[in-house]
Structure formats: C-alpha cells, structure tokens
Design a protein around this motif. Structure first.
Motif, PDB file in Angstrom:
ATOM      1  N   GLY A   4       0.812  -1.212   0.000  1.00 29.63           N
ATOM      2  CA  GLY A   4       0.000   0.000   0.000  1.00 29.63           C
ATOM      3  C   GLY A   4       0.845   1.261   0.000  1.00 29.63           C
ATOM      4  N   VAL A   5       1.920   1.270   0.828  1.00 29.94           N
ATOM      5  CA  VAL A   5       2.814   2.432   0.855  1.00 29.94           C
ATOM      6  C   VAL A   5       3.454   2.639  -0.510  1.00 29.94           C
ATOM      7  CG1 VAL A   5       4.970   3.323   1.817  1.00 29.94           C
ATOM      8  CG2 VAL A   5       3.276   2.292   3.324  1.00 29.94           C
ATOM      9  N   MET A   6       3.927   1.569  -1.124  1.00 30.67           N
ATOM     10  CA  MET A   6       4.575   1.692  -2.430  1.00 30.67           C
ATOM     11  C   MET A   6       3.579   2.176  -3.485  1.00 30.67           C
ATOM     12  SD  MET A   6       7.272   1.546  -4.199  1.00 30.67           S
ATOM     13  CE  MET A   6       8.389   0.768  -3.050  1.00 30.67           C
ATOM     14  N   GLU A   7       2.344   1.723  -3.402  1.00 30.38           N
ATOM     15  CA  GLU A   7       1.332   2.169  -4.362  1.00 30.38           C
ATOM     16  C   GLU A   7       1.090   3.663  -4.230  1.00 30.38           C
ATOM     17  OE1 GLU A   7      -3.067   0.742  -6.003  1.00 30.38           O
ATOM     18  OE2 GLU A   7      -2.314   0.021  -4.068  1.00 30.38           O
ATOM     19  N   PHE A   8       1.036   4.153  -2.988  1.00 32.33           N
ATOM     20  CA  PHE A   8       0.865   5.594  -2.784  1.00 32.33           C
ATOM     21  C   PHE A   8       2.073   6.376  -3.296  1.00 32.33           C
ATOM     22  CE2 PHE A   8      -2.589   4.697   0.320  1.00 32.33           C
ATOM     23  CZ  PHE A   8      -3.501   5.608  -0.168  1.00 32.33           C
ATOM     24  N   LEU A   9       3.278   5.865  -3.057  1.00 27.32           N
ATOM     25  CA  LEU A   9       4.473   6.570  -3.512  1.00 27.32           C
ATOM     26  C   LEU A   9       4.514   6.690  -5.035  1.00 27.32           C
ATOM     27  CD1 LEU A   9       7.280   5.111  -1.202  1.00 27.32           C
ATOM     28  CD2 LEU A   9       6.320   7.411  -1.143  1.00 27.32           C
ATOM     29  N   LEU A  10       3.971   5.672  -5.707  1.00 32.98           N
ATOM     30  CA  LEU A  10       4.033   5.663  -7.167  1.00 32.98           C
ATOM     31  C   LEU A  10       2.856   6.364  -7.829  1.00 32.98           C
ATOM     32  CD1 LEU A  10       5.300   2.011  -7.777  1.00 32.98           C
ATOM     33  CD2 LEU A  10       6.599   4.127  -7.858  1.00 32.98           C
ATOM     34  N   ILE A  11       1.902   6.842  -7.017  1.00 33.57           N
ATOM     35  CA  ILE A  11       0.723   7.487  -7.592  1.00 33.57           C
ATOM     36  C   ILE A  11       1.109   8.648  -8.500  1.00 33.57           C
ATOM     37  CG2 ILE A  11      -1.110   9.118  -6.930  1.00 33.57           C
ATOM     38  CD1 ILE A  11      -2.045   7.169  -4.871  1.00 33.57           C
ATOM     39  N   ASN A  12       1.996   9.515  -7.995  1.00 30.16           N
ATOM     40  CA  ASN A  12       2.371  10.701  -8.770  1.00 30.16           C
ATOM     41  C   ASN A  12       3.776  10.607  -9.361  1.00 30.16           C
ATOM     42  OD1 ASN A  12       0.069  12.495  -8.576  1.00 30.16           O
ATOM     43  ND2 ASN A  12       0.506  12.581  -6.376  1.00 30.16           N
ATOM     44  N   HIS A  13       4.425   9.453  -9.194  1.00 33.25           N
ATOM     45  CA  HIS A  13       5.783   9.332  -9.729  1.00 33.25           C
ATOM     46  C   HIS A  13       5.725   9.116 -11.238  1.00 33.25           C
ATOM     47  CE1 HIS A  13      10.043   8.893  -8.772  1.00 33.25           C
ATOM     48  NE2 HIS A  13      10.092   8.069  -9.801  1.00 33.25           N
ATOM     49  N   PRO A  14       6.455   9.915 -12.008  1.00 31.48           N
ATOM     50  CA  PRO A  14       6.396   9.794 -13.470  1.00 31.48           C
ATOM     51  C   PRO A  14       7.083   8.521 -13.956  1.00 31.48           C
ATOM     52  CG  PRO A  14       8.087  11.364 -12.848  1.00 31.48           C
ATOM     53  CD  PRO A  14       7.381  10.988 -11.577  1.00 31.48           C
ATOM     54  N   LEU A  15       6.692   8.062 -15.108  1.00 36.05           N
ATOM     55  CA  LEU A  15       7.297   6.866 -15.705  1.00 36.05           C
ATOM     56  C   LEU A  15       8.535   7.280 -16.506  1.00 36.05           C
ATOM     57  CD1 LEU A  15       4.041   5.048 -16.854  1.00 36.05           C
ATOM     58  CD2 LEU A  15       5.365   4.698 -14.771  1.00 36.05           C
ATOM     59  N   ASP A  16       9.526   7.784 -15.773  1.00 32.44           N
ATOM     60  CA  ASP A  16      10.733   8.338 -16.401  1.00 32.44           C
ATOM     61  C   ASP A  16      11.901   7.368 -16.432  1.00 32.44           C
ATOM     62  OD1 ASP A  16       9.601  10.746 -16.952  1.00 32.44           O
ATOM     63  OD2 ASP A  16      10.527  11.840 -15.290  1.00 32.44           O
ATOM     64  N   CYS A  17      11.707   6.141 -15.964  1.00 34.45           N
ATOM     65  CA  CYS A  17      12.844   5.238 -15.808  1.00 34.45           C
ATOM     66  C   CYS A  17      13.706   5.103 -17.071  1.00 34.45           C
ATOM     67  CB  CYS A  17      12.364   3.866 -15.356  1.00 34.45           C
ATOM     68  SG  CYS A  17      11.580   3.893 -13.720  1.00 34.45           S
ATOM     69  N   ILE A  20      14.530   7.287 -19.205  1.00 32.14           N
ATOM     70  CA  ILE A  20      15.355   8.477 -19.460  1.00 32.14           C
ATOM     71  C   ILE A  20      15.931   9.066 -18.180  1.00 32.14           C
ATOM     72  CG2 ILE A  20      14.077   9.086 -21.543  1.00 32.14           C
ATOM     73  CD1 ILE A  20      12.742  11.322 -19.735  1.00 32.14           C
ATOM     74  N   CYS A  21      15.781   8.373 -17.068  1.00 33.28           N
ATOM     75  CA  CYS A  21      16.242   8.903 -15.782  1.00 33.28           C
ATOM     76  C   CYS A  21      17.669   8.449 -15.519  1.00 33.28           C
ATOM     77  CB  CYS A  21      15.323   8.428 -14.658  1.00 33.28           C
ATOM     78  SG  CYS A  21      15.844   8.967 -13.007  1.00 33.28           S
ATOM     79  N   ASP A  22      18.533   9.382 -15.150  1.00 37.31           N
ATOM     80  CA  ASP A  22      19.919   9.046 -14.861  1.00 37.31           C
ATOM     81  C   ASP A  22      20.053   8.138 -13.650  1.00 37.31           C
ATOM     82  OD1 ASP A  22      21.266  10.260 -16.919  1.00 37.31           O
ATOM     83  OD2 ASP A  22      21.411  12.194 -15.926  1.00 37.31           O
ATOM     84  N   GLN A  23      19.039   8.098 -12.805  1.00 38.59           N
ATOM     85  CA  GLN A  23      19.077   7.237 -11.622  1.00 38.59           C
ATOM     86  C   GLN A  23      18.752   5.792 -11.985  1.00 38.59           C
ATOM     87  OE1 GLN A  23      20.037   8.732  -8.925  1.00 38.59           O
ATOM     88  NE2 GLN A  23      19.249   7.768  -7.071  1.00 38.59           N
ATOM     89  N   GLY A  24      18.217   5.566 -13.171  1.00 33.15           N
ATOM     90  CA  GLY A  24      17.824   4.227 -13.584  1.00 33.15           C
ATOM     91  C   GLY A  24      18.983   3.254 -13.525  1.00 33.15           C
ATOM     92  N   GLY A  25      18.750   2.123 -12.876  1.00 32.44           N
ATOM     93  CA  GLY A  25      19.801   1.139 -12.721  1.00 32.44           C
ATOM     94  C   GLY A  25      20.433   1.163 -11.348  1.00 32.44           C
TER      95      GLY A  25
END
Length: 691
Positions: free
Chosen positions: A94-107, A109-114
């Motif tokens: 449930g916590v993870m679902e809330f955290l991802l509610i507004n998180h963009p699907l940028d993986c 193109i995101c430099d943090q990816g990986g």
C-alpha cells in the motif's frame, strides 16, 4: 542488552537500538527511503513497517521506535517482531502504491535508472499494477546551483536532502514549503546551495529527483568500469570510486571509509572530472625561439640532457608538486641523488616542516577518528571548511554532540559551527601557551581538557615564523597519556608522503623558495609543481599532466599522468598510507611520472635501479618500510614534540592557505564546472560584503 525475537530468532541488542536496527542485526532486510544511518530520524516514508506482537493492531514504523519501548509478552517474554507477515506485506504494498501514484514513468530516461532505490523496492515489495487512473501531479524544477539538477516531480518528500544540509553541512540550504499536495522541496528563493558538500545530496536521494548536473544524460550505470581510488583534491585522502567508460573518466563517487571520510566527499572531489581531460599535455614540447613546439621524447630528453650535463650539481634543483604520488617523488629524489644535488623540496608554499623533527611534528596526530574523542579544539591559521570540508563536517558533528569548546586564531570564517574568536595574530597563541598553566582564558580550557586538539593550518606554518608557531602549538598539544593533541592539517595530498621519504633539502641544499629565485639554479625540474613561480634565468623542465602555470614557464615539457591514470601511494594528513589504482590511461604520448624519470635517467647516463613499478616500490619499502602498510597509520613517537626549536614570532594576521576553494590545483583550474562554482562563490561573498 535487551532481548528481542525477530521472525522467530532471539537476539540481544542494545536498548537504544531502533527496531529497524534490531531487525538488521538479525539479518533481515528492511526497506526504507527516508531513514539514513547518519541522519536524524524523520519517519516520513513509512516503508519500513513491521508487525509487533502485542502492540497496536497495525504496522509500526521500525525506524522511529526504539527497542526499549516495545511491550514484552503477557508472561514477560521478549517482544516479538515480524518483518514479513501478511500484514507487513500488505502495508508495504500500500505504501509503495501511494508513492508511485504521482511518480512519473521516467525510468527509461532517468539518470538514476539502474541504481534507484525506488526501482529496486518497487520490484521487491510493490504490487504488479496500480489502481490509480487519474492525472499525475507535476512539480516545477528548481534551480539550486550548478552541481545538482532537479526533477522535482519525482520527489517523494523523504527529506534526506533537507536533513543533510542542516545537520552535516550546517548551511540549512534546503527545506520544504507548502502543505499537503502542494508541498515542495526547494532552496530559499531557489538560490544556489552554498555548502562545499552539496553534491552528496545526489547520492542520498533515493529517487531521481536530485541528480549530478554535470553528468546529466552522459552514461548508464551499467556501462561503467568501477575502480577504487584515493582523492587528491585535499590532504584528507577520501576513499573514492572512479567510474570510467572506455578511456574516459565519467564520474567520481565516494566509497565508505569510516576512518577517513565516512561516505561523503567534497564537491571539488566529485565534479573536477571535466578538468581531467581539459588542457591536457599529451606530447613532449621543447621551447625554441621563445615558443613551445611539439617534439619527440628523444628530442626532449636530449634537450634536457644537454642542459643538465652543462650544469654543476649544486645548480640543479627538483621541486615536488601537490598532487604527486609517493612513487613519483621517490623516483625524482633517486634521480637527484644520482646527479649529486641536494636541492630538492616539495614544500612549494614554504611551510616550516622538517622530517628531521620527527613524524609527529607534521601529521594530524589525534587522527581523523580522534576528533570524535576530543574535548576541546583550538584552530590556528586554518579554515578547515575550505581546506578539508569532509574533516570540517566531522568537527561539526563533534560540536553538535555538545561539551566541545572551540576557539579560532586567524581569519574569522563561517565554519558552520560556533567558536570563540581569540584574535588574528600569533601573539594570541603565545599568550595562550604562556597562560595555559596559570589558568586564564582559553588556555585554562585547554589545560583542563583531557584530550585537547590543536589544529594548525598551512597558513600558519608557511610564514617566516612558522617554526615558532609550530613549537607553541606542539607545547599546547603535547602528549597526555595516549593522546597527542598536535594536529597539522595539510592542504597538499603529496606533502606527508614527501616528508616521509625525505623530499626536503639535504645539508647545504636550497629549499623551493630559494630555488625559484633568479640566478639560484641553472636547471629546475618541476614535478607537477604549479603553485610556485620560477624567476627568469633557470632552464625549467616540467613533468606534469596539465598546461598550467608550471607548463607556461617550462623550457621542456614532459607529459605525465593525472592521479586517475596511475597506480600510486598517497599518505594523508593523519599519516595513513593509502593506495589508488589506475582507472584510465594517460592521453596521447603521456607517461607515468616515475617512468619518465627512469627513461630520462638513462639519457643522462645515470640509470635508476628499477625498471618497473614493482621494483620501484621494492626500493621504496626498503627505504621507508612503513609505507608498505597500506591503510594503516604507523606508530609515531611524539616525545620529541616538547623539544621543537622555536624562534621569534612575527607580526601580521594568520591567514588560510586557501583563498578560493574551487581553484586550488591544475585539474580544478582546468575544470569549467569548478570555474562556474568559483565565480558563483565570489559573487556571493561580494554581495555579503556589500550588505
């Protein structure tokens, strides 16, 4: 100790442990975003939820509750904690679902990816789909300086960056504004951050909200070769990881070393990367008719040999630079001995330090970890915030713990902690030393302290009365039992190693300042020495990696390797011996410095007794056995501190050896990023002075 049962396993833990720490002591992995071992507890993300038997019928945030507060069983049984029960699993999903509610699907193109905590924990603890179908919330990006890029739509409000700047940096650059869904992390009026440690917020950020701006969109984490190294931007010797792709150094990150830098590095250490490939010397040069022209190695050696053979031995000098490895200086010293000259010196700034006075007279005797045990601090002629930001952060941590009086003699600075300003001149130090036993002023504080720390900067030692200042500081920091309080803070990464191998003038030899004077020498070898100006008259041979001040003065340039391009030994300010591995290769025809001296010695008819780095190190360890003990601080006899030769004190204020934190060496001066940071800091100081 307190007994606790974690997933059926009983163990004893200290009662002050948090439940999260107790679970980790039991070998359980607890996910978290806001919790960090070196920061205060916030309890924001709620990802670390666990179930406690006999407690409330709901999950508990394990980071914010201590073991001593857990309720025992009805018959006195130890508290029972479950880390993977159905309740915990459902709560984390449930916590993870809330955290991802507004998180963009940028993986993609995101430099943090990986290397993203959110990615990893969403896979391990999240659901396989989202029930949220509404539009996502977006947040404008903020300008917070030239070193950190913001993508604030990704922010999950863990407040790690806020706590880091407030607690570790002491600048409180970042904070949260707004309420509810309008909450945002930002700096005051979107101004640039002011801390010299600000780049660490990119490492702390568990998502891709804060990223290193200079490395934006340059590579993916899995493309890097990761090589352990040692930082040379200051004398602390922070443990770093050098990431390369192909032949290019792409980024520098900290490695954990509790004894030195914990897990922080300064901004100069982190973002000097672009300076490693700018203004590089990649081929030999020889000056003809007033202009430098490219030459072959043989032509360059021939030009040097002609001048050396025509000069008397006492007219040849070697000046060591601030970024040299011990092997480079040992090879240079070996060549100087073969040529019969005693004119060698690595103290470009003229610091009054001499290995003949004992090793305890020029190292940070209490050690960096010893700062945590000190109970009083006197800073003499130093600005540790610029001279060693990571060490300054450790001083600040000790100050926050309380009962740690600090006083300063020299230029007043904002050191991120409060201190008593005693004055600017060396006469103040003499007064404290004379009044220590009579019990007046800060001298009384030092006399009563069991572990006083006397931090002496190079700004105090590079004066004509540096020997007298060192003797007074040694008197105040004389051994007390197993504690020696004299702490010399160096600014040059090569300095302690140079003093260890005796890279100082022999009997009748000239020091660096004397060699640089007009007519003093016929031939001067600058071994990466860019901080000293050799006056006209001498034939200058420059061995180094960058086209900086030394190369501009040179008559012959022999291109060397930067610190990331060679395996080298460095001795930090506390005397700890460290070894750095090669991460890349020098550009073009450049070679490692020791190899240049070996080849040059053959051209001079004085071949050195080694043909490989292993053979050189064998000679080095035979001469200085303690340099073979890697990652250790050799035992040092401090009894001689009481008999250091003094002298007459001079006049004038003690000033720091560094006037611009970002431009202290050739690599930093070649960096566009460091130039931008320097200009920004200068404008900020000008604005503050005008207020």
């Amino acid at each position: 100790m307190t007994k606790i049962i974690v997933d059926g396993a009983e163990l004893d833990v200290p009662p002050e442990y948090t439940v999260l720490q107790a679970c980790e002591a039991a070998g359980k992995e607890i996910p978290r975003f806001c919790y960090h071992e070196r920061l205060s507890i916030a309890g924001n993300c709620r990802m670390c939820l666990v179930e406690v038997k006999g407690g409330p019928p709901k999950p508990m945030a394990s980071c914010a509750n201590s073991v001593r507060d857990l309720r025992p069983g009805p018959n006195g049984e130890p508290p029972v904690v479950l880390t993977n029960s159905p309740m915990v699993k459902k709560a984390r999903e449930g916590v993870m679902e809330f955290l991802l509610i507004n998180h963009p699907l940028d993986c993609p193109i995101c430099d943090q990816g990986g290397e993203c905590d959110l990615q990893d924990q969403a896979l391990a603890y999240g659901r396989d789909r989202s029930r949220y179908a509404e539009s996502k919330h977006a947040v404008d990006n903020k300008y917070i300086g030239p070193l950190v890029k913001t993508e604030m739509t990704r922010c999950i409000h863990c407040t790690r960056c806020v706590r880091f700047t407030a607690e570790i940096c002491g600048t409180s650059d970042m904070g949260m504004i707004g309420r509810g869904e309008d909450s945002e992390i930002t700096t005051y009026l979107q101004q640039a951050m002011t801390s010299e440690l600000q780049g660490n917020v990119a490492d702390l950020c568990p998502v891709g909200a804060l990223l290193p701006k200079p490395q934006n969109f340059r590579a993916r984490p899995w493309e890097y070769n990761k090589i352990p190294g040692v930082d040379v931007m200051d004398a602390l010797g922070s443990a770093i990881r050098i990431d390369t792709r192909g032949r290019e150094v792409m980024r520098i990150l900290p490695r954990v070393n509790e004894a030195v830098n914990e897990e922080w590095i300064s901004d100069k250490t982190r973002q000097v990367v672009d300076g490693l490939k700018t203004q590089r010397l990649d081929r030999p040069f020889v000056r003809e008719n007033g202009k430098l022209r490219p030459a072959t190695w043989q032509q360059a050696f021939a030009a040097v040999a002609a001048k050396v053979k025509a000069a008397a031995a006492n007219k040849i000098g070697f000046i060591g630079g601030d970024l040299c490895a011990v092997e480079d200086l040992f090879a240079a010293k070996s060549l100087a001995e073969a040529l019969g000259t005693r004119n060698i010196d690595a103290r470009q700034d003229g610091a009054r330090l001499d290995p003949a006075l004992g090793r305890a007279s020029y190292i940070f005797n209490p050690t960096v970890e010893g700062i945590d045990r000190a109970d009083a601090l006197l800073i003499v002629g130093s600005n540790p915030r610029w001279e060693s930001p990571v060490l300054n952060a450790r001083i600040r941590r000790r100050w926050r713990a309380g009962n740690f009086p600090i006083a300063l003699i020299g230029e007043p600075f904002d050191l991120t902690y409060s201190y008593d300003y005693l004055g600017a001149g060396p006469e103040v130090l003499a007064k404290i030393a004379n009044y220590q036993e009579s019990g007046e002023g800060f001298g009384e504080t030092l006399a009563k302290a069991e572990r006083p720390l006397i931090l002496v900067g190079q700004g105090a030692l590079a004066r004509d009365d540096g020997s007298a200042i060192l003797a007074l500081a040694a008197k105040l920091g004389a051994p007390k039992g197993d504690w020696t309080g004299l702490a010399v803070l160096h600014t040059a990464a090569s300095r302690v190693g140079a003093l260890d191998i005796g890279f100082v003038p022999g009997a009748g030899g000239l020091d660096a300042q004397a060699m640089a004077k007009a007519g003093a020498q016929d031939v001067v070898f600058l071994v990466g020495a860019d901080e000293i100006a050799v006056e006209p008259g001498a034939f200058v041979v420059y061995i180094g990696s960058h086209g900086d001040r030394g190369a501009h003065r040179a008559d012959v340039i022999l291109p060397g390797a930067a610190y990331t391009e060679k395996s080298g030994t460095y001795v930090n300010t506390e005397g700890r011996v460290q070894m750095s591995d090669r991460a890349a290769f020098p550009p073009g025809e450049a070679r490692e410095d020791w190899a240049i001296f070996r080849a040059l010695s053959a051209s001079l008819g004085k071949p050195l007794p080694f043909d490989s780095l292993a053979q050189l190190r064998g000679k080095l360890y035979a001469s200085c056995p303690w340099l073979g003990a890697i990652d250790a601080i050799p035992a040092t006899d401090a009894a001689g501190l009481a008999s250091l030769p003094g002298g007459e004190l001079g006049q004038g204020a003690l000033v720091s050896a560094i006037s611009d934190f970002y431009l202290t060496n050739p690599i930093a001066r070649a960096s566009r990023v460091m130039g931008e940071c320097s200009a920004l800091a200068k404008a900020r100081r000008t604005a503050q002075a005008a207020e």
